[in-house]
Scaffold this motif. Structure first.
Motif, PDB file in Angstrom:
ATOM      1  N   THR A  69       0.858  -1.186   0.000  1.00 41.99           N
ATOM      2  CA  THR A  69       0.000   0.000   0.000  1.00 41.99           C
ATOM      3  C   THR A  69       0.891   1.233   0.000  1.00 41.99           C
ATOM      4  O   THR A  69       1.860   1.318   0.760  1.00 41.99           O
ATOM      5  N   LEU A  70       0.554   2.184  -0.859  1.00 37.51           N
ATOM      6  CA  LEU A  70       1.439   3.315  -1.115  1.00 37.51           C
ATOM      7  C   LEU A  70       0.744   4.647  -0.808  1.00 37.51           C
ATOM      8  O   LEU A  70      -0.431   4.834  -1.124  1.00 37.51           O
ATOM      9  N   VAL A  71       1.482   5.561  -0.181  1.00 36.22           N
ATOM     10  CA  VAL A  71       1.053   6.957  -0.069  1.00 36.22           C
ATOM     11  C   VAL A  71       2.147   7.794  -0.724  1.00 36.22           C
ATOM     12  O   VAL A  71       3.334   7.555  -0.502  1.00 36.22           O
ATOM     13  N   ILE A  72       1.755   8.738  -1.556  1.00 36.22           N
ATOM     14  CA  ILE A  72       2.770   9.520  -2.273  1.00 36.22           C
ATOM     15  C   ILE A  72       2.445  11.002  -2.242  1.00 36.22           C
ATOM     16  O   ILE A  72       1.288  11.408  -2.111  1.00 36.22           O
ATOM     17  N   TYR A  73       3.511  11.767  -2.373  1.00 35.10           N
ATOM     18  CA  TYR A  73       3.371  13.220  -2.420  1.00 35.10           C
ATOM     19  C   TYR A  73       2.802  13.619  -3.779  1.00 35.10           C
ATOM     20  O   TYR A  73       3.073  12.977  -4.801  1.00 35.10           O
ATOM     21  N   ASP A  74       2.008  14.667  -3.788  1.00 31.82           N
ATOM     22  CA  ASP A  74       1.355  15.132  -5.012  1.00 31.82           C
ATOM     23  C   ASP A  74       2.377  15.861  -5.886  1.00 31.82           C
ATOM     24  O   ASP A  74       2.411  17.089  -5.962  1.00 31.82           O
TER      25      ASP A  74
ATOM     26  N   HIS B 228       4.308  15.666  -9.807  1.00 31.98           N
ATOM     27  CA  HIS B 228       4.180  15.111 -11.159  1.00 31.98           C
ATOM     28  C   HIS B 228       5.243  14.053 -11.434  1.00 31.98           C
ATOM     29  O   HIS B 228       4.943  12.987 -11.982  1.00 31.98           O
ATOM     30  N   TYR B 229       6.480  14.321 -11.074  1.00 28.26           N
ATOM     31  CA  TYR B 229       7.563  13.393 -11.379  1.00 28.26           C
ATOM     32  C   TYR B 229       7.382  12.066 -10.644  1.00 28.26           C
ATOM     33  O   TYR B 229       7.535  10.988 -11.226  1.00 28.26           O
ATOM     34  N   ILE B 230       7.024  12.130  -9.356  1.00 29.25           N
ATOM     35  CA  ILE B 230       6.861  10.915  -8.567  1.00 29.25           C
ATOM     36  C   ILE B 230       5.669  10.098  -9.061  1.00 29.25           C
ATOM     37  O   ILE B 230       5.747   8.867  -9.204  1.00 29.25           O
ATOM     38  N   GLN B 231       4.558  10.754  -9.365  1.00 34.69           N
ATOM     39  CA  GLN B 231       3.390  10.035  -9.874  1.00 34.69           C
ATOM     40  C   GLN B 231       3.694   9.368 -11.213  1.00 34.69           C
ATOM     41  O   GLN B 231       3.277   8.243 -11.466  1.00 34.69           O
ATOM     42  N   ASP B 232       4.439  10.063 -12.056  1.00 36.99           N
ATOM     43  CA  ASP B 232       4.812   9.495 -13.346  1.00 36.99           C
ATOM     44  C   ASP B 232       5.717   8.283 -13.157  1.00 36.99           C
ATOM     45  O   ASP B 232       5.583   7.272 -13.859  1.00 36.99           O
ATOM     46  N   PHE B 233       6.633   8.358 -12.194  1.00 45.21           N
ATOM     47  CA  PHE B 233       7.537   7.241 -11.911  1.00 45.21           C
ATOM     48  C   PHE B 233       6.747   6.028 -11.426  1.00 45.21           C
ATOM     49  O   PHE B 233       7.014   4.893 -11.830  1.00 45.21           O
ATOM     50  N   VAL B 234       5.765   6.256 -10.559  1.00 46.40           N
ATOM     51  CA  VAL B 234       4.939   5.159 -10.051  1.00 46.40           C
ATOM     52  C   VAL B 234       4.215   4.465 -11.192  1.00 46.40           C
ATOM     53  O   VAL B 234       4.188   3.230 -11.282  1.00 46.40           O
ATOM     54  N   GLU B 235       3.644   5.243 -12.089  1.00 50.03           N
ATOM     55  CA  GLU B 235       2.885   4.666 -13.199  1.00 50.03           C
ATOM     56  C   GLU B 235       3.788   3.927 -14.190  1.00 50.03           C
ATOM     57  O   GLU B 235       3.440   2.852 -14.686  1.00 50.03           O
TER      58      GLU B 235
ATOM     59  N   PHE C 138      -3.508   7.111  -0.653  1.00 44.64           N
ATOM     60  CA  PHE C 138      -3.846   8.497  -0.973  1.00 44.64           C
ATOM     61  C   PHE C 138      -2.647   9.209  -1.574  1.00 44.64           C
ATOM     62  O   PHE C 138      -1.503   8.780  -1.440  1.00 44.64           O
ATOM     63  N   ILE C 139      -2.957  10.309  -2.276  1.00 45.10           N
ATOM     64  CA  ILE C 139      -1.952  11.215  -2.827  1.00 45.10           C
ATOM     65  C   ILE C 139      -2.192  12.571  -2.190  1.00 45.10           C
ATOM     66  O   ILE C 139      -3.325  13.077  -2.214  1.00 45.10           O
ATOM     67  N   SER C 140      -1.152  13.161  -1.606  1.00 44.81           N
ATOM     68  CA  SER C 140      -1.363  14.401  -0.855  1.00 44.81           C
ATOM     69  C   SER C 140      -0.108  15.267  -0.883  1.00 44.81           C
ATOM     70  O   SER C 140       1.005  14.765  -1.068  1.00 44.81           O
ATOM     71  N   ASN C 141      -0.291  16.569  -0.694  1.00 40.60           N
ATOM     72  CA  ASN C 141       0.862  17.459  -0.510  1.00 40.60           C
ATOM     73  C   ASN C 141       1.084  17.757   0.969  1.00 40.60           C
ATOM     74  O   ASN C 141       1.864  18.639   1.322  1.00 40.60           O
ATOM     75  N   ASN C 142       0.390  16.995   1.830  1.00 37.36           N
ATOM     76  CA  ASN C 142       0.554  17.130   3.274  1.00 37.36           C
ATOM     77  C   ASN C 142       1.603  16.117   3.737  1.00 37.36           C
ATOM     78  O   ASN C 142       1.317  14.931   3.885  1.00 37.36           O
TER      79      ASN C 142
ATOM     80  N   ALA D 189       2.515   4.748  11.173  1.00 39.88           N
ATOM     81  CA  ALA D 189       1.483   3.861  11.719  1.00 39.88           C
ATOM     82  C   ALA D 189       1.499   2.488  11.061  1.00 39.88           C
ATOM     83  O   ALA D 189       0.719   1.605  11.435  1.00 39.88           O
ATOM     84  N   GLY D 190       2.387   2.292  10.081  1.00 40.52           N
ATOM     85  CA  GLY D 190       2.483   1.016   9.392  1.00 40.52           C
ATOM     86  C   GLY D 190       1.365   0.785   8.391  1.00 40.52           C
ATOM     87  O   GLY D 190       1.147  -0.344   7.942  1.00 40.52           O
ATOM     88  N   LEU D 191       0.657   1.857   8.008  1.00 47.35           N
ATOM     89  CA  LEU D 191      -0.449   1.722   7.060  1.00 47.35           C
ATOM     90  C   LEU D 191       0.027   1.613   5.621  1.00 47.35           C
ATOM     91  O   LEU D 191      -0.664   1.054   4.776  1.00 47.35           O
ATOM     92  N   ALA D 192       1.200   2.196   5.335  1.00 54.01           N
ATOM     93  CA  ALA D 192       1.643   2.262   3.942  1.00 54.01           C
ATOM     94  C   ALA D 192       3.143   2.529   3.897  1.00 54.01           C
ATOM     95  O   ALA D 192       3.784   2.805   4.916  1.00 54.01           O
TER      96      ALA D 192
END
Length: 230
Positions: A121-126, A128-135, A148-152, A162-165
Protein backbone atom coordinates in the motif's frame (compact mmCIF):
# COMPACT_ATOMS: atom_id res chain seq x y z
CA UNK A 1 47.23 36.03 1.21
CA UNK A 2 45.06 35.43 4.27
CA UNK A 3 44.40 39.15 4.65
CA UNK A 4 43.37 39.39 1.01
CA UNK A 5 41.07 36.39 1.43
CA UNK A 6 39.43 38.02 4.44
CA UNK A 7 39.01 41.29 2.55
CA UNK A 8 37.40 39.47 -0.37
CA UNK A 9 35.05 37.62 1.98
CA UNK A 10 34.15 40.85 3.78
CA UNK A 11 33.44 42.53 0.46
CA UNK A 12 30.97 39.80 -0.46
CA UNK A 13 28.92 40.41 2.67
CA UNK A 14 29.24 44.18 2.55
CA UNK A 15 27.72 44.30 -0.92
CA UNK A 16 24.20 45.63 -0.81
CA UNK A 17 21.91 43.42 -2.84
CA UNK A 18 18.46 44.57 -3.79
CA UNK A 19 15.85 43.77 -6.37
CA UNK A 20 13.28 41.07 -6.96
CA UNK A 21 14.16 37.35 -7.11
CA UNK A 22 11.51 34.97 -8.48
CA UNK A 23 12.01 31.24 -8.00
CA UNK A 24 9.91 28.34 -9.33
CA UNK A 25 10.51 24.87 -7.87
CA UNK A 26 9.17 21.34 -7.85
CA UNK A 27 7.65 20.28 -4.48
CA UNK A 28 10.35 17.84 -3.28
CA UNK A 29 13.12 20.23 -2.19
CA UNK A 30 10.77 23.03 -1.09
CA UNK A 31 11.62 22.67 2.62
CA UNK A 32 15.34 23.10 1.84
CA UNK A 33 14.68 26.11 -0.38
CA UNK A 34 12.63 27.82 2.35
CA UNK A 35 15.49 27.32 4.82
CA UNK A 36 17.94 28.95 2.39
CA UNK A 37 15.54 31.85 1.78
CA UNK A 38 15.32 32.46 5.52
CA UNK A 39 19.09 32.92 5.86
CA UNK A 40 19.33 34.85 2.60
CA UNK A 41 16.69 37.36 3.72
CA UNK A 42 18.51 37.94 6.99
CA UNK A 43 21.72 38.82 5.14
CA UNK A 44 20.09 40.70 2.27
CA UNK A 45 16.81 42.19 3.52
CA UNK A 46 16.50 44.47 0.49
CA UNK A 47 15.97 41.53 -1.85
CA UNK A 48 12.30 40.69 -2.36
CA UNK A 49 11.86 36.95 -2.92
CA UNK A 50 8.88 35.10 -4.36
CA UNK A 51 8.73 31.32 -4.67
CA UNK A 52 6.23 29.28 -6.67
CA UNK A 53 5.63 25.52 -6.47
CA UNK A 54 5.08 24.14 -9.98
CA UNK A 55 5.61 21.16 -12.25
CA UNK A 56 8.78 20.80 -14.35
CA UNK A 57 7.21 21.73 -17.69
CA UNK A 58 5.69 24.91 -16.30
CA UNK A 59 8.97 25.80 -14.58
CA UNK A 60 10.92 25.49 -17.82
CA UNK A 61 8.31 27.54 -19.69
CA UNK A 62 8.56 30.26 -17.03
CA UNK A 63 12.35 30.38 -17.37
CA UNK A 64 12.20 30.50 -21.17
CA UNK A 65 9.69 33.35 -21.01
CA UNK A 66 11.72 35.26 -18.39
CA UNK A 67 8.89 35.01 -15.88
CA UNK A 68 11.18 33.60 -13.15
CA UNK A 69 14.87 34.10 -12.40
CA UNK A 70 15.61 30.57 -11.18
CA UNK A 71 13.84 27.29 -11.94
CA UNK A 72 14.55 24.24 -9.79
CA UNK A 73 13.60 20.86 -11.22
CA UNK A 74 14.68 17.31 -11.95
CA UNK A 75 16.45 17.47 -15.29
CA UNK A 76 15.85 14.77 -17.92
CA UNK A 77 18.89 13.74 -19.92
CA UNK A 78 19.56 16.01 -22.90
CA UNK A 79 17.38 18.87 -21.66
CA UNK A 80 20.27 21.36 -21.74
CA UNK A 81 20.94 20.49 -25.40
CA UNK A 82 17.36 21.33 -26.32
CA UNK A 83 17.38 24.81 -24.80
CA UNK A 84 20.62 26.59 -25.65
CA UNK A 85 19.46 29.91 -24.24
CA UNK A 86 19.07 28.54 -20.72
CA UNK A 87 21.90 27.87 -18.29
CA UNK A 88 21.45 24.51 -16.54
CA UNK A 89 23.54 23.96 -13.42
CA UNK A 90 23.51 20.71 -11.47
CA UNK A 91 23.03 21.35 -7.77
CA UNK A 92 22.96 17.78 -6.53
CA UNK A 93 22.56 14.15 -7.51
CA UNK A 94 19.39 12.51 -6.33
CA UNK A 95 17.99 9.01 -6.25
CA UNK A 96 14.59 7.43 -5.72
CA UNK A 97 14.15 5.94 -2.25
CA UNK A 98 11.39 4.02 -0.50
CA UNK A 99 10.24 5.18 2.92
CA UNK A 100 9.11 2.33 5.21
CA UNK A 101 8.32 1.81 8.87
CA UNK A 102 11.57 0.94 10.73
CA UNK A 103 10.06 -2.40 11.85
CA UNK A 104 8.73 -3.36 8.41
CA UNK A 105 10.26 -6.50 6.84
CA UNK A 106 11.27 -4.24 3.94
CA UNK A 107 13.51 -2.30 6.34
CA UNK A 108 15.93 -5.23 6.38
CA UNK A 109 16.94 -4.47 2.79
CA UNK A 110 19.79 -2.18 1.79
CA UNK A 111 18.25 -1.83 -1.68
CA UNK A 112 14.76 -2.60 -3.01
CA UNK A 113 13.54 -3.55 -6.47
CA UNK A 114 10.12 -2.54 -7.87
CA UNK A 115 9.13 -6.23 -7.87
CA UNK A 116 9.57 -6.38 -4.08
CA UNK A 117 6.96 -3.64 -3.69
CA UNK A 118 4.19 -5.57 -5.46
CA UNK A 119 1.10 -5.78 -3.25
CA UNK A 120 2.21 -2.94 -0.98
CA UNK A 121 0.00 0.00 0.00
CA UNK A 122 1.44 3.32 -1.11
CA UNK A 123 1.05 6.96 -0.07
CA UNK A 124 2.77 9.52 -2.27
CA UNK A 125 3.37 13.22 -2.42
CA UNK A 126 1.36 15.13 -5.01
CA UNK A 127 4.31 15.60 -7.36
CA UNK A 128 4.18 15.11 -11.16
CA UNK A 129 7.56 13.39 -11.38
CA UNK A 130 6.86 10.91 -8.57
CA UNK A 131 3.39 10.04 -9.87
CA UNK A 132 4.81 9.49 -13.35
CA UNK A 133 7.54 7.24 -11.91
CA UNK A 134 4.94 5.16 -10.05
CA UNK A 135 2.89 4.67 -13.20
CA UNK A 136 5.82 3.91 -15.51
CA UNK A 137 7.85 1.61 -13.25
CA UNK A 138 6.19 0.48 -10.03
CA UNK A 139 2.72 -0.41 -11.30
CA UNK A 140 4.22 -2.31 -14.23
CA UNK A 141 6.22 -4.46 -11.81
CA UNK A 142 3.13 -5.53 -9.89
CA UNK A 143 -0.17 -4.28 -8.43
CA UNK A 144 -0.07 -1.69 -5.65
CA UNK A 145 -2.81 -0.07 -3.64
CA UNK A 146 -2.53 3.73 -3.56
CA UNK A 147 -4.05 4.77 -0.24
CA UNK A 148 -3.85 8.50 -0.97
CA UNK A 149 -1.95 11.21 -2.83
CA UNK A 150 -1.36 14.40 -0.86
CA UNK A 151 0.86 17.46 -0.51
CA UNK A 152 0.55 17.13 3.27
CA UNK A 153 3.92 15.66 4.30
CA UNK A 154 2.79 15.15 7.89
CA UNK A 155 -0.11 12.96 6.73
CA UNK A 156 2.29 10.88 4.61
CA UNK A 157 4.73 10.49 7.51
CA UNK A 158 1.90 9.53 9.88
CA UNK A 159 0.66 6.85 7.48
CA UNK A 160 4.15 5.31 7.27
CA UNK A 161 4.75 5.67 11.02
CA UNK A 162 1.48 3.86 11.72
CA UNK A 163 2.48 1.02 9.39
CA UNK A 164 -0.45 1.72 7.06
CA UNK A 165 1.64 2.26 3.94
CA UNK A 166 5.04 2.90 2.41
CA UNK A 167 6.02 5.94 0.37
CA UNK A 168 8.55 6.82 -2.32
CA UNK A 169 10.32 10.01 -3.32
CA UNK A 170 13.64 11.60 -4.11
CA UNK A 171 16.13 11.20 -1.26
CA UNK A 172 16.44 14.96 -0.68
CA UNK A 173 12.69 15.07 0.04
CA UNK A 174 13.33 13.07 3.20
CA UNK A 175 16.06 15.28 4.66
CA UNK A 176 14.89 16.18 8.16
CA UNK A 177 15.86 18.84 10.63
CA UNK A 178 14.87 16.81 13.71
CA UNK A 179 16.97 14.04 15.23
CA UNK A 180 14.27 11.41 15.75
CA UNK A 181 13.31 11.08 12.06
CA UNK A 182 14.75 7.55 12.00
CA UNK A 183 12.06 6.46 14.50
CA UNK A 184 9.35 7.42 12.01
CA UNK A 185 10.70 6.14 8.73
CA UNK A 186 13.65 4.35 7.17
CA UNK A 187 14.61 5.19 3.60
CA UNK A 188 16.02 2.55 1.24
CA UNK A 189 17.32 3.10 -2.27
CA UNK A 190 15.05 1.84 -5.03
CA UNK A 191 16.84 0.03 -7.84
CA UNK A 192 15.36 0.80 -11.25
CA UNK A 193 16.06 -0.97 -14.52
CA UNK A 194 15.76 2.36 -16.30
CA UNK A 195 19.25 3.79 -16.68
CA UNK A 196 17.93 7.16 -17.83
CA UNK A 197 15.78 7.97 -14.85
CA UNK A 198 16.56 11.62 -14.09
CA UNK A 199 18.02 12.06 -10.65
CA UNK A 200 19.59 15.47 -10.36
CA UNK A 201 18.19 18.78 -9.22
CA UNK A 202 19.26 21.60 -11.50
CA UNK A 203 18.79 25.32 -11.53
CA UNK A 204 17.77 26.74 -14.87
CA UNK A 205 18.18 30.46 -15.44
CA UNK A 206 18.77 32.96 -18.20
CA UNK A 207 20.30 35.64 -16.02
CA UNK A 208 23.70 35.81 -14.40
CA UNK A 209 23.00 38.53 -11.84
CA UNK A 210 24.94 38.69 -8.59
CA UNK A 211 21.76 37.99 -6.62
CA UNK A 212 20.94 34.87 -8.67
CA UNK A 213 24.52 33.59 -8.42
CA UNK A 214 24.70 34.07 -4.67
CA UNK A 215 21.38 32.39 -4.02
CA UNK A 216 22.27 29.38 -6.19
CA UNK A 217 25.60 28.98 -4.37
CA UNK A 218 23.85 28.97 -1.00
CA UNK A 219 21.28 26.48 -2.22
CA UNK A 220 23.98 24.15 -3.54
CA UNK A 221 25.79 24.32 -0.19
CA UNK A 222 22.59 23.51 1.73
CA UNK A 223 21.85 20.52 -0.51
CA UNK A 224 25.37 19.18 0.09
CA UNK A 225 25.13 19.70 3.85
CA UNK A 226 21.68 18.14 4.03
CA UNK A 227 22.76 14.97 2.24
CA UNK A 228 25.88 14.80 4.43
CA UNK A 229 23.75 15.04 7.57
CA UNK A 230 21.48 12.36 6.12
Amino acid sequence: MKVNELKAEAQIYSDTLSGHLKIAAIPGPMHIIVKVISGFKMDFPNVKIEIFEKGPKEILDNVLQDEVDIGLMVSPEGLSDQHKGVVFEKLMEGKIVVGVHPHSPLALNTMITPEQLAGQTLVIYDDHYIQDFVERYLLKAGPMNILFISNNTRAIENAVAAGLAITIGMDYSFIKTFEDSQKIMKTIELRSSDQHTPGSIVSASKQGSKTVRRFINRLKHEFEEGIRRG
